[in-house]
Scaffold this motif. Sequence first.
Motif, PDB file in Angstrom:
ATOM      1  N   VAL A 179       0.809  -1.226   0.000  1.00 20.19           N
ATOM      2  CA  VAL A 179       0.000   0.000   0.000  1.00 20.19           C
ATOM      3  C   VAL A 179       0.842   1.275   0.000  1.00 20.19           C
ATOM      4  O   VAL A 179       0.605   2.181  -0.798  1.00 20.19           O
ATOM      5  N   SER A 180       1.839   1.361   0.888  1.00 21.11           N
ATOM      6  CA  SER A 180       2.586   2.621   0.997  1.00 21.11           C
ATOM      7  C   SER A 180       3.427   2.862  -0.256  1.00 21.11           C
ATOM      8  O   SER A 180       3.605   3.998  -0.694  1.00 21.11           O
ATOM      9  N   GLN A 182       2.673   1.542  -3.258  1.00 21.03           N
ATOM     10  CA  GLN A 182       1.701   1.752  -4.330  1.00 21.03           C
ATOM     11  C   GLN A 182       1.326   3.233  -4.422  1.00 21.03           C
ATOM     12  O   GLN A 182       1.242   3.800  -5.510  1.00 21.03           O
ATOM     13  N   ALA A 183       1.130   3.868  -3.262  1.00 17.41           N
ATOM     14  CA  ALA A 183       0.770   5.284  -3.244  1.00 17.41           C
ATOM     15  C   ALA A 183       1.875   6.127  -3.885  1.00 17.41           C
ATOM     16  O   ALA A 183       1.602   7.047  -4.656  1.00 17.41           O
ATOM     17  N   ALA A 208     -10.584   1.254  -6.462  1.00 21.27           N
ATOM     18  CA  ALA A 208     -10.109   2.479  -5.816  1.00 21.27           C
ATOM     19  C   ALA A 208      -8.906   3.051  -6.564  1.00 21.27           C
ATOM     20  O   ALA A 208      -8.796   4.261  -6.771  1.00 21.27           O
ATOM     21  N   PRO A 251     -14.505  -4.572   0.068  1.00 20.75           N
ATOM     22  CA  PRO A 251     -14.698  -4.541   1.519  1.00 20.75           C
ATOM     23  C   PRO A 251     -14.538  -3.135   2.098  1.00 20.75           C
ATOM     24  O   PRO A 251     -13.768  -2.331   1.586  1.00 20.75           O
ATOM     25  N   ARG A 252     -15.302  -2.856   3.119  1.00 21.61           N
ATOM     26  CA  ARG A 252     -15.210  -1.586   3.821  1.00 21.61           C
ATOM     27  C   ARG A 252     -15.791  -1.825   5.220  1.00 21.61           C
ATOM     28  O   ARG A 252     -16.464  -2.843   5.438  1.00 21.61           O
ATOM     29  N   PRO A 253     -15.569  -0.927   6.177  1.00 21.42           N
ATOM     30  CA  PRO A 253     -16.115  -1.161   7.506  1.00 21.42           C
ATOM     31  C   PRO A 253     -17.637  -1.275   7.441  1.00 21.42           C
ATOM     32  O   PRO A 253     -18.289  -0.540   6.705  1.00 21.42           O
ATOM     33  N   GLY A 254     -18.181  -2.204   8.211  1.00 25.79           N
ATOM     34  CA  GLY A 254     -19.628  -2.383   8.213  1.00 25.79           C
ATOM     35  C   GLY A 254     -20.122  -3.222   7.055  1.00 25.79           C
ATOM     36  O   GLY A 254     -21.302  -3.508   6.937  1.00 25.79           O
ATOM     37  N   TRP A 255     -19.179  -3.629   6.188  1.00 30.66           N
ATOM     38  CA  TRP A 255     -19.511  -4.431   5.018  1.00 30.66           C
ATOM     39  C   TRP A 255     -19.887  -5.826   5.476  1.00 30.66           C
ATOM     40  O   TRP A 255     -19.219  -6.433   6.288  1.00 30.66           O
TER      41      TRP A 255
ATOM     42  N   ASP B 212      -4.820  -5.932   3.660  1.00 27.06           N
ATOM     43  CA  ASP B 212      -5.904  -5.036   3.284  1.00 27.06           C
ATOM     44  C   ASP B 212      -6.628  -4.529   4.535  1.00 27.06           C
ATOM     45  O   ASP B 212      -7.423  -5.238   5.138  1.00 27.06           O
ATOM     46  N   ASP B 214      -8.965  -2.364   4.849  1.00 25.57           N
ATOM     47  CA  ASP B 214     -10.412  -2.280   4.672  1.00 25.57           C
ATOM     48  C   ASP B 214     -11.069  -3.631   4.920  1.00 25.57           C
ATOM     49  O   ASP B 214     -12.115  -3.720   5.551  1.00 25.57           O
ATOM     50  N   LEU B 215     -10.434  -4.688   4.412  1.00 27.85           N
ATOM     51  CA  LEU B 215     -10.983  -6.032   4.590  1.00 27.85           C
ATOM     52  C   LEU B 215     -10.963  -6.408   6.071  1.00 27.85           C
ATOM     53  O   LEU B 215     -11.931  -6.961   6.599  1.00 27.85           O
ATOM     54  N   ALA B 217     -11.058  -4.382   8.581  1.00 26.27           N
ATOM     55  CA  ALA B 217     -12.080  -3.587   9.259  1.00 26.27           C
ATOM     56  C   ALA B 217     -13.466  -4.180   9.030  1.00 26.27           C
ATOM     57  O   ALA B 217     -14.335  -4.104   9.884  1.00 26.27           O
ATOM     58  N   ALA B 218     -13.652  -4.804   7.844  1.00 23.81           N
ATOM     59  CA  ALA B 218     -14.964  -5.334   7.505  1.00 23.81           C
ATOM     60  C   ALA B 218     -15.276  -6.638   8.226  1.00 23.81           C
ATOM     61  O   ALA B 218     -16.414  -6.883   8.599  1.00 23.81           O
ATOM     62  N   VAL B 219     -14.288  -7.499   8.422  1.00 24.76           N
ATOM     63  CA  VAL B 219     -14.616  -8.842   8.909  1.00 24.76           C
ATOM     64  C   VAL B 219     -14.083  -9.171  10.307  1.00 24.76           C
ATOM     65  O   VAL B 219     -14.400 -10.222  10.836  1.00 24.76           O
ATOM     66  N   GLU B 238     -13.134  -1.249  13.678  1.00 29.06           N
ATOM     67  CA  GLU B 238     -13.669  -0.026  13.075  1.00 29.06           C
ATOM     68  C   GLU B 238     -12.990   1.208  13.649  1.00 29.06           C
ATOM     69  O   GLU B 238     -12.745   2.184  12.943  1.00 29.06           O
ATOM     70  N   HIS B 241      -9.744   1.679  11.961  1.00 39.08           N
ATOM     71  CA  HIS B 241      -9.929   2.150  10.603  1.00 39.08           C
ATOM     72  C   HIS B 241     -10.255   3.639  10.583  1.00 39.08           C
ATOM     73  O   HIS B 241      -9.746   4.393   9.750  1.00 39.08           O
ATOM     74  N   GLU B 242     -11.091   4.076  11.526  1.00 36.61           N
ATOM     75  CA  GLU B 242     -11.530   5.480  11.534  1.00 36.61           C
ATOM     76  C   GLU B 242     -10.549   6.392  12.270  1.00 36.61           C
ATOM     77  O   GLU B 242     -10.324   7.526  11.869  1.00 36.61           O
ATOM     78  N   LEU B 252      -0.655   4.441   6.616  1.00 37.92           N
ATOM     79  CA  LEU B 252      -1.180   3.323   5.831  1.00 37.92           C
ATOM     80  C   LEU B 252      -2.616   3.595   5.400  1.00 37.92           C
ATOM     81  O   LEU B 252      -3.005   3.352   4.261  1.00 37.92           O
ATOM     82  N   ALA B 255      -2.695   6.382   2.712  1.00 38.13           N
ATOM     83  CA  ALA B 255      -2.057   6.110   1.420  1.00 38.13           C
ATOM     84  C   ALA B 255      -2.968   5.346   0.470  1.00 38.13           C
ATOM     85  O   ALA B 255      -2.746   5.324  -0.731  1.00 38.13           O
ATOM     86  N   ARG B 256      -3.984   4.696   1.009  1.00 37.95           N
ATOM     87  CA  ARG B 256      -4.865   3.880   0.177  1.00 37.95           C
ATOM     88  C   ARG B 256      -5.820   4.790  -0.590  1.00 37.95           C
ATOM     89  O   ARG B 256      -6.520   5.596   0.008  1.00 37.95           O
ATOM     90  N   SER B 258      -9.094   6.205  -2.416  1.00 36.89           N
ATOM     91  CA  SER B 258     -10.475   6.046  -1.986  1.00 36.89           C
ATOM     92  C   SER B 258     -11.347   5.607  -3.140  1.00 36.89           C
ATOM     93  O   SER B 258     -11.124   5.973  -4.290  1.00 36.89           O
TER      94      SER B 258
END
Lengths: 274, 326
Positions: A179-180, A182-183, A208, A251-255, B212, B214-215, B217-219, B238, B241-242, B252, B255-256, B258
């Motif tokens: 990720v870092s 990639q940015a 994204a 995927p995202r939070p709450g997903w 990941d 986001d992943l 945070a999701a699961v 969560e 993540h927030e 991290l 950098a991802r 959106s």
Amino acid sequence: MPEPILRAAGLTKTYGRTTVVDDVSFVLEAGESLGIVGESGSGKTTVARMIVGLETITAGTVEACGSDRTRPARSARERRRRGRDVQMVFQDPYQSLDPRQTAGAAIAEVLRHHAETRTADVARQVRELADLVGLDERQVGSRPENLSGGQRQRVAIARALAADPQVLILDESVAALDVSIQAQVLNTLADVREQTGVSYLFISHDLAVVRQVTDRVVVMKDGTIVESGATAEILDSPSHPYTQLLRASVPRPGWKPRHRTRREPTREPGASHS
Amino acid sequence: MSALLDVRGLDLSLPSYDGERPILRQVTFSIGAGESLGLVGESGSGKSMTVRSIAGLLPRGARVGGSIVFDGTELAGCSAAVRRASRSRMALVFQDPRAHINPVRSIGDFLTEALRLNRKVPRREAEARALRVLDDVGVSDPARRLRQYPHELSGGLLQRVMIASALLVEPELLLADEPTTALDVTTQADVMAIIDDLRRDLGLALLFITHDLDLAAAVCDRTAVMYAGEVIEVQPAEELHEHPEHPYTQALTAARPSLTGTSPRLPVTPGRPIAAFQVAGGCPFEPRCAFATDRCREERPSLHEHGHGVVACHHAGALDRGPVRA
């Protein structure tokens, strides 16, 4: 309106009775960045390979920089001209560079081949290209084994730019990077486009990343385009069910991951349309 | 709540050509029964080696320090018998199913072999149980699958077979090392849904390794972030993540790109991740950190309670949550 820099019309590729790309058409305007999005087996890489001439074209036409490239090049001079127009950066920076060549030598080789640069100017241009993609002097003198994945991918980008192309095809070029890193490479790609005016055909499965890099996008599934338009619009309000599924699968939070009702078919090479 | 798995001060070093190299340093986290913990980090941060330490799958010459307690039993430096007993209660799923399945044996052989050989379950009954777990993980027409070979199945389907095989031993802890990284997003959603359902139905605890955020945070219930062989932050998923607390986690997250908007430039952290053996005396993230001070260079921060979790940063809480330097 100026002529598009790249035009694919009715592109089709079949292997035997299996159709992997079926009637794909799009245009890339000069200076634009166009994304091709899809999952494995959707045919997005095959489209790229047909454009650069790594695959023969079963039907349809490709035109780049005002000249047709549907048939294989007949002469070395023609091949070289095509190479100057369109360059490609691949996914795996561990396999796409010669392990015996330093980064600088790899870039210089392309400069000599394509740009007919005078020997005295080669070193200067290598430095300029290295600067453009953010490689320092030590890295330019290093062999791939001493470079990280992100640095290797910068070398691959500089090498492609050395031909001074009008179109750069990036096939999952940032997918293998952390990720870092990639940015950093995504920012470099933005800088390069701003400074050189090169057009991107950006192939990716990562929505994204596509949003960050491209102006317009085409969505491919089973060899055909199911939806196309401005990237922001397609991602914010996808109209095709498949694009909606893709969007909902990120995927995202709450997903809440949910099962598809359709079961996985057994493995079949590509999609069959016979 | 007593933890099902309690990892405390785990150190790991491996032999290399120039002597022993530290790989993990003071890795500390715990997982309660039925809980899911995400272990997040970039390549080389030590995620997989942490899982391998827990499963006892370390290369020759590995030196392990600290403690790994699984349901009251110490696993660090335990005997082979204790290891065997613990292993039947935890199961592993890897990133690339094709690398972990014998290509010349049928799916049925693969699924029933352990039951028939180790537990002396008769073939007929072993096959009946294999059919049941295949059905549990959403594989259609399981009877036909048992007769098929790995090359006849897609990656997503094969990963479900791997999860089914993990479930056959009726584990209490599932160790999943990037189980969906090689899969398409829609298939990933499918496989995650299956893991999620099973976890709730069977009360499985899950250690989920992924790059990941986001992943995770999701699961996951909680997320632990690793950098240079150390756990540097653990928080409810969560929350992390927030409101990431550690400067590295913040970098991290920022950098991802959106999915819902673009910025002209992504906020990037200079340099690249380092390995545990490259860490000097201080904080491993110090050379890249925008908030680094003299204290960070000299004194290595250890995990301390902060907010909803723990974080290893001298300046946690005092940091402005603005963007990291671009």
